[in-house]
Design a protein around this motif. Structure first.
Motif, PDB file in Angstrom:
ATOM      1  N   PRO A  78       8.899  -4.755  10.370  1.00 58.49           N
ATOM      2  CA  PRO A  78       7.899  -3.695  10.144  1.00 58.49           C
ATOM      3  C   PRO A  78       7.668  -2.818  11.372  1.00 58.49           C
ATOM      4  CG  PRO A  78       7.126  -5.763   9.237  1.00 58.49           C
ATOM      5  CD  PRO A  78       8.385  -6.069   9.988  1.00 58.49           C
ATOM      6  N   SER A  79       7.708  -3.395  12.569  1.00 55.31           N
ATOM      7  CA  SER A  79       7.479  -2.605  13.785  1.00 55.31           C
ATOM      8  C   SER A  79       8.567  -1.544  13.977  1.00 55.31           C
ATOM      9  CB  SER A  79       7.399  -3.511  15.012  1.00 55.31           C
ATOM     10  OG  SER A  79       8.597  -4.252  15.148  1.00 55.31           O
ATOM     11  N   VAL A  80       9.793  -1.894  13.649  1.00 53.57           N
ATOM     12  CA  VAL A  80      10.909  -0.936  13.753  1.00 53.57           C
ATOM     13  C   VAL A  80      10.752   0.162  12.703  1.00 53.57           C
ATOM     14  CG1 VAL A  80      13.421  -0.672  13.511  1.00 53.57           C
ATOM     15  CG2 VAL A  80      12.469  -2.642  14.749  1.00 53.57           C
ATOM     16  N   LEU A  81      10.363  -0.230  11.510  1.00 52.94           N
ATOM     17  CA  LEU A  81      10.147   0.748  10.443  1.00 52.94           C
ATOM     18  C   LEU A  81       9.005   1.699  10.806  1.00 52.94           C
ATOM     19  CD1 LEU A  81      11.338   1.441   7.693  1.00 52.94           C
ATOM     20  CD2 LEU A  81       9.663  -0.087   6.663  1.00 52.94           C
ATOM     21  N   ALA A  82       7.934   1.161  11.372  1.00 47.24           N
ATOM     22  CA  ALA A  82       6.802   1.990  11.792  1.00 47.24           C
ATOM     23  C   ALA A  82       7.247   3.012  12.828  1.00 47.24           C
ATOM     24  CB  ALA A  82       5.675   1.112  12.349  1.00 47.24           C
ATOM     25  N   GLU A  83       8.028   2.576  13.791  1.00 44.66           N
ATOM     26  CA  GLU A  83       8.534   3.480  14.828  1.00 44.66           C
ATOM     27  C   GLU A  83       9.433   4.551  14.222  1.00 44.66           C
ATOM     28  OE1 GLU A  83       9.339   5.209  18.459  1.00 44.66           O
ATOM     29  OE2 GLU A  83       7.884   3.627  18.076  1.00 44.66           O
ATOM     30  N   ARG A  84      10.343   4.146  13.372  1.00 42.81           N
ATOM     31  CA  ARG A  84      11.293   5.073  12.755  1.00 42.81           C
ATOM     32  C   ARG A  84      10.580   6.134  11.915  1.00 42.81           C
ATOM     33  NH1 ARG A  84      14.733   1.788   9.588  1.00 42.81           N
ATOM     34  NH2 ARG A  84      15.590   1.120  11.566  1.00 42.81           N
ATOM     35  N   MET A  85       9.538   5.704  11.194  1.00 38.05           N
ATOM     36  CA  MET A  85       8.831   6.623  10.297  1.00 38.05           C
ATOM     37  C   MET A  85       7.672   7.345  10.982  1.00 38.05           C
ATOM     38  SD  MET A  85       8.881   4.486   6.727  1.00 38.05           S
ATOM     39  CE  MET A  85       8.245   5.888   5.767  1.00 38.05           C
ATOM     40  N   GLY A  86       7.346   6.972  12.218  1.00 33.57           N
ATOM     41  CA  GLY A  86       6.243   7.600  12.923  1.00 33.57           C
ATOM     42  C   GLY A  86       4.900   7.239  12.310  1.00 33.57           C
ATOM     43  N   MET A  87       4.782   6.006  11.837  1.00 38.23           N
ATOM     44  CA  MET A  87       3.554   5.544  11.192  1.00 38.23           C
ATOM     45  C   MET A  87       3.001   4.350  11.965  1.00 38.23           C
ATOM     46  SD  MET A  87       4.810   5.776   7.222  1.00 38.23           S
ATOM     47  CE  MET A  87       3.199   5.414   6.516  1.00 38.23           C
TER      48      MET A  87
END
Length: 150
Positions: free
Chosen positions: A54-63
């Motif tokens: 989830p942390s990588v996804l948050a970074e990638r999506m800017g969320m």
């Protein structure tokens, strides 16, 4: 009395008008597939690179991680995303699309393609390319990275 510019004097007004129209129609289309625009964006981000923490996804999506967690929970509940614990660290986990989630991506992408075609089809090919180019330049120069989900 001091003068005040008209709403229609502002580029932002016109961008918001167009954005709202495109976004609302797309939201209506994807709701027929029982997902929101935010959920579609989340799922599409997983499509090419899963499983993803989830942390990588948050970074990638800017969320924020909180926003990613909420979206993830909703999609897990819908059976479109699954969570797997890390073998190395039981506190960590990754997210990936389920078979049903993976099958839904081409359907949602086709809805996005159709929405663009319907809305921007009134432009010539050159006008559409120019609009895309200008919007990409603005996003790049303003360093906009967050995936639009609203």
């Amino acid at each position: 009395m001091t003068s005040a510019s008209e709403l229609t004097d502002h580029t932002g007004y016109w961008m918001r008008m167009v954005s709202n129209a495109v976004s609302h129609e797309f939201a209506r289309k994807v709701s027929g597939e029982d997902v929101t625009v935010a959920e579609w964006s989340f799922m599409r981000a997983l499509y090419d690179c899963e499983p993803t923490p989830p942390s990588v996804l948050a970074e990638r999506m800017g969320m924020t991680k909180g926003a990613i967690s909420k979206l993830g929970e909703r999609l897990v509940a819908k059976g479109l995303v699954e969570r797997a614990e890390s073998q190395q660290d039981k506190r960590a986990h990754s997210l990936s699309l389920t078979t049903a989630g993976r099958a839904k991506i081409p359907i949602l992408a086709a809805l996005a393609d159709a929405n663009d075609a319907e809305f921007f089809g009134v432009l010539t090919k050159e006008e559409h390319e120019m609009l895309d180019r200008i919007l990409r330049i603005l996003a790049e120069r303003r360093e906009l990275k967050a995936t639009p989900v609203d």
